[in-house]
Scaffold this active site. Sequence first.
Site, PDB file in Angstrom:
ATOM      1  N   ASP A  55      14.569  76.783  10.263  1.00 25.79           N
ATOM      2  CA  ASP A  55      13.080  77.278  10.370  1.00 25.79           C
ATOM      3  C   ASP A  55      12.584  77.128  11.781  1.00 25.79           C
ATOM      4  OD1 ASP A  55      13.086  74.413  10.627  1.00 25.79           O
ATOM      5  OD2 ASP A  55      11.441  74.313   8.841  1.00 25.79           O
TER       6      ASP A  55
ATOM      7  N   ASP B  67       4.510  52.118  19.086  1.00 28.54           N
ATOM      8  CA  ASP B  67       3.561  53.149  19.979  1.00 28.54           C
ATOM      9  C   ASP B  67       2.301  52.256  20.424  1.00 28.54           C
ATOM     10  OD1 ASP B  67       3.370  55.824  20.865  1.00 28.54           O
ATOM     11  OD2 ASP B  67       1.642  55.603  19.571  1.00 28.54           O
TER      12      ASP B  67
ATOM     13  N   GLU C 138       5.587  49.699  23.167  1.00 32.39           N
ATOM     14  CA  GLU C 138       5.415  50.562  24.389  1.00 32.39           C
ATOM     15  C   GLU C 138       4.154  49.915  25.174  1.00 32.39           C
ATOM     16  OE1 GLU C 138       3.914  55.130  25.590  1.00 32.39           O
ATOM     17  OE2 GLU C 138       2.953  53.637  23.911  1.00 32.39           O
TER      18      GLU C 138
ATOM     19  N   ASP D 254       7.527  61.506  27.191  1.00 35.78           N
ATOM     20  CA  ASP D 254       6.290  61.547  27.725  1.00 35.78           C
ATOM     21  C   ASP D 254       6.449  61.964  29.308  1.00 35.78           C
ATOM     22  OD1 ASP D 254       4.857  61.004  25.597  1.00 35.78           O
ATOM     23  OD2 ASP D 254       4.621  58.812  25.965  1.00 35.78           O
TER      24      ASP D 254
HETATM   25  C1  NOJ Z   1       2.562  57.337  23.428  1.00 38.85           C
HETATM   26  C2  NOJ Z   1       3.582  58.108  23.022  1.00 38.85           C
HETATM   27  O1  NOJ Z   1       4.773  57.763  23.619  1.00 38.85           O
HETATM   28  C3  NOJ Z   1       2.833  59.532  23.294  1.00 38.85           C
HETATM   29  O2  NOJ Z   1       3.793  60.483  23.196  1.00 38.85           O
HETATM   30  C4  NOJ Z   1       1.678  59.668  22.221  1.00 38.85           C
HETATM   31  O3  NOJ Z   1       0.905  60.777  22.760  1.00 38.85           O
HETATM   32  C5  NOJ Z   1       0.726  58.280  22.410  1.00 38.85           C
HETATM   33  N1  NOJ Z   1       1.291  57.023  22.587  1.00 38.85           N
HETATM   34  C6  NOJ Z   1      -0.176  58.518  21.383  1.00 38.85           C
HETATM   35  O4  NOJ Z   1       0.299  58.140  20.199  1.00 38.85           O
END
Ligand code: NOJ
Length: 565
Positions: free
Chosen positions: A27, A205, A262, A338
């Site tokens: 998909d 996160d 993180e 990121d």
């Molecule tokens: C950190 C994450 O690595 C990122 O990708 C995300 O946009 C932000 N936190 C918000 O969840």
Amino acid sequence: MFYKPTWWKEAVGYQIYLKSFKDSNNDGIGDLNGIREKLPYLKDLGITLIWICPFYKSPMDDNGYDVADFFDIDPSFGTLDDMKLLIKDAHKLGIRIIADFVMNHTSDEHAWFIESRKSKDNPYRDYYIWADGKIVDGVETPPTNWASFFGGSCWKKDILTNQYYMKIFSNKMPDLNYKNPKVRHEMMNVATFWLDLGIDGFRIDAVAHLGRKDELIDSTMDTLGKYKPDWRMFSNLPVIFDYLREFKENVFDKYDIVTIGEVGGGATPEEALRYSNLEAGSLNMVFNFDHCWSNNVWDLNKKEQVVVDLVNLKKNFRKWQYGLYGKAWTPIYWLNHDHPRLISQYGDPNNIYLSGSMLGSSLYFMWGTPFVYQGEEIGMTNYPFRTIDDFNDVQDKNNYYLNDIENSPNKDEYIYLMGIKSRDNARTIMSWDSSKYAGFSNVKPWFNILPNHKEYNVKKALEDEKSIYKHYREIFKLRANPKYKDTLIYGSYKQLLPRHKDVYAYVRIGNKKILTVSNFFNKDVNVSIRGYKVKKVLLSNYDNPNKALTNLTLRPYETITYLVE
Ligand code: NOJ
């Protein structure tokens, strides 16, 4: 030895951006069964731990970091049964799986927020952070001037009740209110649900943002623009450590798991120790990003190349490797979803094998648990973005439209610069083979495929005699080798030649000594390393590596790892 041996200290991690990894049902979107299909590939690389980016039900404003239901899988990714099968098959191969625990916020389409918005006295109102706007010179403005990470204010007005909710990321990602014990309780239930399903831990996160300054006062930061990027207002505040302790005592401690928070670029090693110190930390380790940007990408002028600042990179390595060793554990990684791609950031897109293998040895013989980011092991590069339509990322799009770049004379330059830094670079489709859709799917994928997937892909990396993949595999074999494990996993780290502009050299010291020396640039470099005698070469990316440490000429991007005494 300082450390009590545990499985996660000896693990080799691999991060999967699910949407772009492998599509099993054609998909165009990667899915859990796609990961299951590729488990043997990961096993062969030496991976023993997988971190999967969010797979929960989501409207995908931020590709799944905006969660609408924490207890279900997004239908585009599969089902709960698929997840159970994935865990089972991975475990059979000796691979553990950790989930991305999105603690800080939900989607605005989450049932709690739908309720919360309805009225000021709704039972869910306090699940989020609501405040009245301020009247300044007769005009209404948000409660504070704090910026959002994704552009604009960190507040969004909701017309239903005429109040603002806090959202430090996108408008569709309202922040949860951790002061409310009910929220903490609900989120502990979320964690318990996944651990009971068989997950082996969490990457947590945005953990640094669970607490905010109590007083809603304006930032006095002296920057241009209405909204101030004063992240101290909602980062690493002391109250977070109380919340995390509750999670540890009530949930994490009941399982044999790993937790990695993180903490973003703002945290210092001292702050990291508060999260993860061996005695009293609530998390096992934290990700910071100090070493991820040691080049000129933030002030790049159109005419310049990306230039690596190795001296600064080494300073950041020292800061964290020395700062935490013996006191906490740490992950080691070049990038995540990121960041731009490693080869385009610190390597050389014209010398992918040599620079990629050199970067692998430079990092993964260091101290900590490796996390390879999908595609790093085959040298994936940045995407050549040309127009705003080539981008998907909510952060990039917000900034582009909020700053009205569409109508700016600098539009092309802006796109070029945004392309170099964009998070979308890490999110392009995984290059499995040279076919039209890169072996990812039989249909057109949801996102960009790298033009160089024809030359650089998994199939080729496995066939070629020399490839980054094969080099990484050797690194991970050495880390797992009982002869070197005490040194490469638990040994200390000593950096050599800290001021050398071209060469990175370090020794790991345990019951043996293992020295790695790398030339970061596309030229021959001569160095002299004294005090060590070569016993044998353990790994290198050229044939016939030189063994004369005191008069060592390194070829372009050459890296050599020696057993020394
Ligand atoms: C950190 C994450 O690595 C990122 O990708 C995300 O946009 C932000 N936190 C918000 O969840």
